[in-house]
Write a protein that holds these residues in place. Sequence first.
Motif, PDB file in Angstrom:
ATOM      1  N   ASN A   2      20.410   1.667   4.764  1.00 40.14           N
ATOM      2  CA  ASN A   2      20.454   3.418   5.475  1.00 40.14           C
ATOM      3  C   ASN A   2      19.141   4.277   5.603  1.00 40.14           C
ATOM      4  O   ASN A   2      18.007   3.829   5.370  1.00 40.14           O
ATOM      5  CB  ASN A   2      21.848   4.226   5.204  1.00 40.14           C
ATOM      6  CG  ASN A   2      21.237   4.686   3.407  1.00 40.14           C
ATOM      7  OD1 ASN A   2      20.196   5.191   3.170  1.00 40.14           O
ATOM      8  ND2 ASN A   2      21.897   4.876   2.378  1.00 40.14           N
ATOM      9  N   ALA A   3      19.397   4.837   6.610  1.00 39.83           N
ATOM     10  CA  ALA A   3      18.279   5.338   7.384  1.00 39.83           C
ATOM     11  C   ALA A   3      17.144   6.461   5.451  1.00 39.83           C
ATOM     12  O   ALA A   3      15.857   5.821   5.659  1.00 39.83           O
ATOM     13  CB  ALA A   3      18.216   6.697   7.647  1.00 39.83           C
ATOM     14  N   GLU A   4      17.978   6.754   4.667  1.00 40.17           N
ATOM     15  CA  GLU A   4      17.550   7.201   3.400  1.00 40.17           C
ATOM     16  C   GLU A   4      16.399   6.670   2.201  1.00 40.17           C
ATOM     17  O   GLU A   4      15.542   6.278   2.390  1.00 40.17           O
ATOM     18  CB  GLU A   4      18.110   8.014   2.675  1.00 40.17           C
ATOM     19  CG  GLU A   4      18.869   9.490   3.723  1.00 40.17           C
ATOM     20  CD  GLU A   4      19.924  10.444   3.227  1.00 40.17           C
ATOM     21  OE1 GLU A   4      20.126  10.156   1.112  1.00 40.17           O
ATOM     22  OE2 GLU A   4      20.040  11.514   3.197  1.00 40.17           O
ATOM     23  N   ASP A   5      17.351   4.958   2.534  1.00 44.56           N
ATOM     24  CA  ASP A   5      16.992   4.384   1.447  1.00 44.56           C
ATOM     25  C   ASP A   5      15.934   3.570   2.314  1.00 44.56           C
ATOM     26  O   ASP A   5      14.854   2.858   1.944  1.00 44.56           O
ATOM     27  CB  ASP A   5      18.185   3.022   1.548  1.00 44.56           C
ATOM     28  CG  ASP A   5      19.609   4.251   0.840  1.00 44.56           C
ATOM     29  OD1 ASP A   5      18.725   4.686  -0.570  1.00 44.56           O
ATOM     30  OD2 ASP A   5      20.107   3.339   0.492  1.00 44.56           O
ATOM     31  N   TYR A  40      15.009  -3.413  12.302  1.00 40.84           N
ATOM     32  CA  TYR A  40      16.153  -2.518  13.238  1.00 40.84           C
ATOM     33  C   TYR A  40      16.199  -2.073  13.895  1.00 40.84           C
ATOM     34  O   TYR A  40      15.409  -1.479  14.540  1.00 40.84           O
ATOM     35  CB  TYR A  40      16.541  -1.643  11.912  1.00 40.84           C
ATOM     36  CG  TYR A  40      17.797  -0.534  11.639  1.00 40.84           C
ATOM     37  CD1 TYR A  40      18.873  -0.538  11.564  1.00 40.84           C
ATOM     38  CD2 TYR A  40      17.616   0.240  12.925  1.00 40.84           C
ATOM     39  CE1 TYR A  40      20.495  -0.371  11.980  1.00 40.84           C
ATOM     40  CE2 TYR A  40      18.921   1.507  13.511  1.00 40.84           C
ATOM     41  CZ  TYR A  40      19.597   0.853  12.756  1.00 40.84           C
ATOM     42  OH  TYR A  40      21.320   1.550  13.264  1.00 40.84           O
TER      43      TYR A  40
END
Length: 62
Positions: A2-5, A40
């Motif tokens: 995900n974007a945060e990770d 990505y």
Amino acid sequence: MNAEDFGRSLPQGLGVNLLVTDMAAMEAFCRDVLSARIIYADEDFAAVELLGSIFMLHAGHS
């Protein structure tokens, strides 16, 4: 991932963010012409590795 990770996984230092009007064309250019690795990609965002650096492409809808 995900974007945060993904954001947390980036090394500290200078980051490059590019606004693009045609995400699919820019992704193809990076991959086919520059031989970059696409980490990505979706219709609004892509993360691209080129020469050991990560570049982020953002769709400029305005």
